[in-house]
Write an enzyme that holds these catalytic residues in place. Structure first.
Site, PDB file in Angstrom:
ATOM      1  N   LYS B  83       0.865  -1.198   0.000  1.00  0.00           N
ATOM      2  CA  LYS B  83       0.000   0.000   0.000  1.00  0.00           C
ATOM      3  C   LYS B  83       0.888   1.230   0.000  1.00  0.00           C
ATOM      4  CE  LYS B  83      -3.820   1.871   2.825  1.00  0.00           C
ATOM      5  NZ  LYS B  83      -4.617   1.624   4.047  1.00  0.00           N
ATOM      6  N   SER B 155      -9.389   1.880   2.958  1.00  0.00           N
ATOM      7  CA  SER B 155      -8.452   2.599   2.125  1.00  0.00           C
ATOM      8  C   SER B 155      -7.386   1.692   1.497  1.00  0.00           C
ATOM      9  CB  SER B 155      -7.774   3.706   2.914  1.00  0.00           C
ATOM     10  OG  SER B 155      -7.004   3.176   3.944  1.00  0.00           O
ATOM     11  N   SER B 179      -9.865  -0.319   7.170  1.00  0.00           N
ATOM     12  CA  SER B 179      -9.184  -0.212   5.879  1.00  0.00           C
ATOM     13  C   SER B 179      -8.544  -1.478   5.354  1.00  0.00           C
ATOM     14  CB  SER B 179      -8.138   0.898   5.943  1.00  0.00           C
ATOM     15  OG  SER B 179      -8.777   2.144   5.954  1.00  0.00           O
TER      16      SER B 179
END
Lengths: 93, 475
Positions: B83, B155, B179
């Site tokens: 990420k 996210s 997330s």
């Protein structure tokens, strides 16, 4: 002391105390999240740097969400001796 | 050698065996994934930066070492994605924001170092909702490989989509308030949120110091254990990373006698969402495996309010320079503009009040597991919603992940909020499909109980065939 003088003295004492108490209450109200004065105080420094649309979004968010959340938490009973959970890095294994 | 596409969806243990025995090479696996990224990622938008040269170099080194008999372990030669909040030295790390689109860190995050030392091969930096919130970043909204008009939630949108779509074998994401869980459920992959303090956060963008956790998105509970084994452990650069061993060699699938609490309120919305039969079947499957299940109701607390106040204040403190500098106008994620500003307006006394209530919640959360081995609940009761909704956030079905409650769709919040603020560990695994989209089931347990939740998830996975289905990138 004559009753009338005691009454007068009491009024003087409480009246004198009432003014700062009233001012304090007003100040307290003014700094409550979501109150118009509170929002404006914080928006003032930001507004010069953001658009009107953004400012409106933020005001609405504060009034719709933050105010409610703070009030829920303030109404929740908490033991006076309960410490904050700031040491979350330390759990029992 | 061009590899069969099936390897794009294989788990770590299977790939590792093939690579170790030199039936396939890591280099060929990298070319397979690069080919798929080229074919599919213009539709998914799951990558911010593809590190093709680095991946080829690392794969070549992995193959050479393995040929020479130097085998580092199960992750040796396995392609993965990070990420884009994990710093990678010399490689763009944008935090998903146009404000930092050219940010080049000078060092690697600890988790990145540990995976490199394990021999894993970095394919690239994956899309993150801006500043770890939502599914929208500087590139756009990440799509879902099962249906491209659906969100990947957030996210950890890129990690979820890329893993599900067969563009990496696994990914590292992060979870502050949903997330990892959100994208895991939306994309039908396994997501593990380790205990707060299991994994060093050094070099990972800090959103909320007391809520952030780093964890994997991958194909199975076993994969999650393998990855956590590599990245967990103390770090002198992060004093919150605990000395808590996780000596993972595999997970048993037996759950006979396991005491499971089914959080009743979390299942209620499944009726309206049409997914109740999936969850009924999942609970029955657990009972058939020998687990004992009873309904449990969570004690009433202001979970959501504690989470939101903690989130706003800590994020506002961390990003105070951006907020006071007026940069919120430049944010790609509209949610952030108002929520972060609100954090500046909350008093210290109110923040501390939230933390004091949080102390009670933490004590309560731990006490649940005196009676139950795990709790079980839906991770997402409904499939991922349309692109633009972004994942569980304010208002329920679909806005900006990173709010407790989990995946996109109408998902109850309280268990998710409780998990986020109490630092417990939890895992989501696929439990079926609705309207062609994956649905996830979540297991929760006490701090440092990862073996237990992985055992529950693994047992369920082995008894069902959900993980064998792969997305087709339908428009």
């Amino acid at each position: 002391m004559k009753a009338s003088r005691r009454k007068f003295s009491r009024a003087l004492i409480f009246g004198a105390a009432a003014a700062p108490i009233a001012r304090h209450a007003a100040a307290q109200e003014a700094i409550d999240p979501g109150s118009p004065e509170f929002v404006e105080l914080h928006m003032r420094t930001l507004e010069a740097k953001i658009s009107e649309t953004r400012a409106r979004e933020i005001r609405e968010f504060l009034q719709r969400n933050t105010t409610r959340e703070i009030r829920v938490l303030r109404a929740w009973p908490v033991r006076r001796d309960l410490p904050p959970a700031l040491e979350l890095g330390v759990f029992d294994d | 050698m061009a590899l069969d596409e099936k390897y794009a969806f294989a788990g770590i243990r299977e790939l590792s065996g093939e690579i170790r025995n030199r039936r396939i090479r890591s280099a060929d696996l990298v070319e397979l994934f690069l080919s798929r990224i080229e074919r599919y990622d213009s539709k998914l938008l799951s990558f911010i930066t593809v590190t093709a040269d680095l991946a080829r170099q690392q794969a070549k080194e992995a193959d050479a070492e393995i040929s020479a008999g130097k085998y580092r372990g199960l992750l040796h030669g396995i392609p993965w994605g990070a990420k884009d909040i994990y710093d990678t030295k010399g490689i763009r790390s944008t935090w998903g924001s146009p404000i930092y689109k050219d940010r080049i860190p000078a060092y690697d995050a600890t988790a990145v170092v540990r995976l490199r030392e394990a021999g894993a091969v970095l394919m690239g930096k994956l899309a993150t909702g801006e500043f770890a919130g939502g599914a929208r970043d500087l590139v756009g909204d990440v799509r879902n490989p099962w249906k491209l008009d659906r969100t990947s939630s957030g996210s950890s949108a890129g990690p979820g989509a890329a893993t599900a779509g067969g563009l990496v074998t696994f990914a590292l994401g992060s979870d502050t308030g949903g997330s990892i869980m959100g994208p895991a459920g939306a994309n039908g992959v396994v997501g593990l949120v380790p205990t707060y303090g299991r994994v060093s956060r050094y070099g990972v963008m800090s959103l909320c110091w007391s809520l952030d956790k780093c964890g994997p998105l991958c194909r199975s509970a076993d994969d999650a254990g393998i990855i956590l084994n590599a990245i967990a452990g103390p770090d002198p650069n992060d004093f919150t990373a605990r000395r808590a061993p996780f000596p993972y060699t595999g997970v048993k699938s037996a759950i006979k006698g396991m005491k499971i609490g089914a959080v009743r309120a979390e299942f209620i919305p499944a009726e309206a969402a049409g997914t109740k039969p999936l969850f009924d079947a999942a609970l029955k499957q657990l009972i058939d495996l020998g687990a004992h299940i009873e309904d449990v109701d969570l004690k009433e607390f202001p979970y959501r309010e504690v989470y939101e106040v903690t989130n706003y204040v800590e994020a506002a403190s961390g990003f105070e320079d951006l907020i006071r500098g007026g940069h919120i106008e430049e944010f790609a994620n509209p949610d952030r503009r108002a929520t972060w500003f609100s954090g500046l307006t909350i008093s210290a006394v109110d923040y501390l009040r939230a933390q004091r209530i949080r102390t009670e919640i933490i004590q309560y959360a731990k006490s649940i597991f005196d009676k139950y081995d795990v709790l079980v609940a839906p991770n997402n009761v409904a499939p991922a919603g349309p692109v633009g909704e972004g994942g569980a956030g304010r208002g329920g079905a679909g806005r900006g992940g990173d709010a407790a409650g989990g995946a996109a769709g109408a998902t109850p919040r309280y268990l998710g909020n409780m998990c986020s603020i109490s630092g417990v560990t939890y895992v989501s695994t696929r439990c079926g499909f609705h309207d062609g989209m994956p649905i996830g089931l979540k297991f929760v347990t006490r701090p440092f109980g990862e073996f237990t939740v992985l055992r529950a998830a693994h047992a369920y996975e082995e008894a069902t065939a959900w993980k064998t289905q792969t997305p087709q990138f339908r428009a």
